[in-house]
Design an enzyme around this catalytic site. Structure first.
Site, PDB file in Angstrom:
ATOM      1  N   ASN A 166       0.863  -1.182   0.000  1.00 21.08           N
ATOM      2  CA  ASN A 166       0.000   0.000   0.000  1.00 21.08           C
ATOM      3  C   ASN A 166       0.901   1.234   0.000  1.00 21.08           C
ATOM      4  O   ASN A 166       1.443   1.599   1.033  1.00 21.08           O
ATOM      5  CB  ASN A 166      -0.911  -0.022   1.238  1.00 21.08           C
ATOM      6  N   LYS A 216       0.090   4.273  -0.375  1.00 24.50           N
ATOM      7  CA  LYS A 216      -0.555   5.485   0.152  1.00 24.50           C
ATOM      8  C   LYS A 216      -0.312   6.660  -0.813  1.00 24.50           C
ATOM      9  O   LYS A 216      -0.282   6.460  -2.023  1.00 24.50           O
ATOM     10  CB  LYS A 216      -0.081   5.766   1.579  1.00 24.50           C
ATOM     11  N   HIS A 268      -9.744   1.587   5.008  1.00 26.56           N
ATOM     12  CA  HIS A 268      -8.451   1.760   5.683  1.00 26.56           C
ATOM     13  C   HIS A 268      -8.637   2.740   6.847  1.00 26.56           C
ATOM     14  O   HIS A 268      -9.428   3.678   6.746  1.00 26.56           O
ATOM     15  CB  HIS A 268      -7.411   2.298   4.685  1.00 26.56           C
ATOM     16  N   GLU A 298      -6.975   5.155   7.819  1.00 26.99           N
ATOM     17  CA  GLU A 298      -6.763   6.567   7.457  1.00 26.99           C
ATOM     18  C   GLU A 298      -8.007   7.142   6.788  1.00 26.99           C
ATOM     19  O   GLU A 298      -8.354   8.307   6.976  1.00 26.99           O
ATOM     20  CB  GLU A 298      -5.511   6.683   6.553  1.00 26.99           C
ATOM     21  N   GLU A 313      -5.453  -4.244  10.892  1.00 34.66           N
ATOM     22  CA  GLU A 313      -4.425  -3.218  11.058  1.00 34.66           C
ATOM     23  C   GLU A 313      -4.700  -2.442  12.345  1.00 34.66           C
ATOM     24  O   GLU A 313      -5.501  -1.495  12.337  1.00 34.66           O
ATOM     25  CB  GLU A 313      -4.443  -2.245   9.867  1.00 34.66           C
ATOM     26  N   GLY A 351       2.511   2.921  10.853  1.00 36.44           N
ATOM     27  CA  GLY A 351       3.466   4.007  10.664  1.00 36.44           C
ATOM     28  C   GLY A 351       4.170   4.445  11.939  1.00 36.44           C
ATOM     29  O   GLY A 351       4.810   5.488  11.983  1.00 36.44           O
ATOM     30  N   SER A 378       3.431  -1.551  10.548  1.00 31.22           N
ATOM     31  CA  SER A 378       4.879  -1.631  10.780  1.00 31.22           C
ATOM     32  C   SER A 378       5.477  -2.992  10.435  1.00 31.22           C
ATOM     33  O   SER A 378       6.398  -3.458  11.107  1.00 31.22           O
ATOM     34  CB  SER A 378       5.217  -1.236  12.220  1.00 31.22           C
TER      35      SER A 378
HETATM   36  P1  13P Z   1       2.961   0.858   7.808  1.00 28.32           P
HETATM   37  O1  13P Z   1       3.482  -0.453   7.253  1.00 28.32           O
HETATM   38  O2  13P Z   1       3.684   2.051   7.299  1.00 28.32           O
HETATM   39  O3  13P Z   1       2.831   0.821   9.299  1.00 28.32           O
HETATM   40  O4  13P Z   1       1.460   1.024   7.231  1.00 28.32           O
HETATM   41  C1  13P Z   1       0.559  -0.011   7.388  1.00 28.32           C
HETATM   42  C2  13P Z   1      -0.656   0.275   6.577  1.00 28.32           C
HETATM   43  O5  13P Z   1      -1.436   1.151   6.892  1.00 28.32           O
HETATM   44  C3  13P Z   1      -0.859  -0.515   5.351  1.00 28.32           C
HETATM   45  O6  13P Z   1      -2.124  -0.316   4.837  1.00 28.32           O
END
Ligand code: 13P
Length: 255
Positions: A9, A11, A96, A98, A168, A174, A214
């Protein structure tokens, strides 16, 4: 046996040129990998370039990070399932954290999108996960159950089988704070149990559940060797083709 699925992903990152370079490097490492399903999920603007760069490499699929539930119409700034199909997209990430926390997506909206994705034969990757505050208050199971039941409402068995769930935990995204393999396995087992109540045990046994938050080359193998962890949804570490390739290889069975 559930085939592992590892997805990148990206982003809001990666220009077209960067995407093409990424794919070129990834194909060197993973050009012939068949025992793990690999999905690249670029921003909308780089989808066509990734598909073009993948060329004949049909073992690597392309996904999108979001979509609207209507097929077309006056929805300025939105992208629909029909537009994604036009780009040969196979998977779409929905709900997601976010999108939920920054853009106000509710389980009802996620459910409309999940159903629209299935109608267009796109496979949704439906994200669920608790915040740190919810975990500290002992609400993990309540949150996961509500998100799953809301997001997956009214799906038939066939659609559920073509849905991927991504667990997640919001506090691990992150932040570098990865859930321990035991914490992740516990949540995944709970998710599978909930899926068996939503459908039945045989169906739930076949649904793939990815872990995200992560994931890095050095923790990927331990996480994905847990009984109910069927792959990874990778953010930060998926921006580097070498580290993403290492994570994919960590999903392969040890010789
Ligand atoms: P990270 O791997 O940067 O923690 O992000 C995870 C994520 O949100 C994947 O969709």
């Amino acid at each position: 046996m559930r085939k592992k699925i590892v997805a990148a992903n990206w982003k809001m990152n990666m220009t077209q040129a960067e995407s093409a370079r990424f794919v070129e490097s990834l194909l060197v490492d993973l050009g012939d990998i068949l025992d793990v399903e690999v999905v690249i999920i670029p921003p909308f603007t780089a989808i066509a370039r990734v598909t073009e760069s993948l060329g004949k490499a049909q073992n690597i699929k392309v996904g999108a990070q979001n979509m609207h539930w209507e097929r077309n119409g006056a929805f300025t700034g939105e992208i629909s399932s029909a537009l994604l199909r036009d780009l040969f997209v196979r998977y779409v990430v929905l709900g997601h954290s976010e999108r939920r926390s920054l853009f106000g997506e509710t389980d009802e909206m996620v459910n409309l999108k999940v159903r629209a994705a299935h109608e267009a034969a796109l496979r949704p990757i439906v994200c669920v996960g608790e915040t740190l505050e919810q975990r500290e208050k002992g609400k993990v199971e309540k949150v996961l159950s509500t998100q799953l039941r809301g997001s997956l409402a009214d799906l038939g068995e066939k659609e559920l089988l073509e849905t991927v769930i991504a667990y997640e935990p919001v506090w691990a995204i992150g932040t570098g704070k990865v859930a321990t393999a035991a914490q992740a396995q516990e949540a995944h087992a709970f998710i599978r149990g909930t899926l068996s109540k939503i459908s039945d045990e045989t169906t739930a046994d076949k649904i793939r559940i990815q872990y995200g938050g992560s994931v890095k080359p050095d923790n990927a193998r331990e996480l994905m060797s847990q009984a109910d962890i069927d792959g990874a949804l990778v953010g930060g570490a998926s921006l580097d083709p070498r580290s993403f390739a290492q994570i994919v290889k960590a999903a392969q069975k040890e010789e």
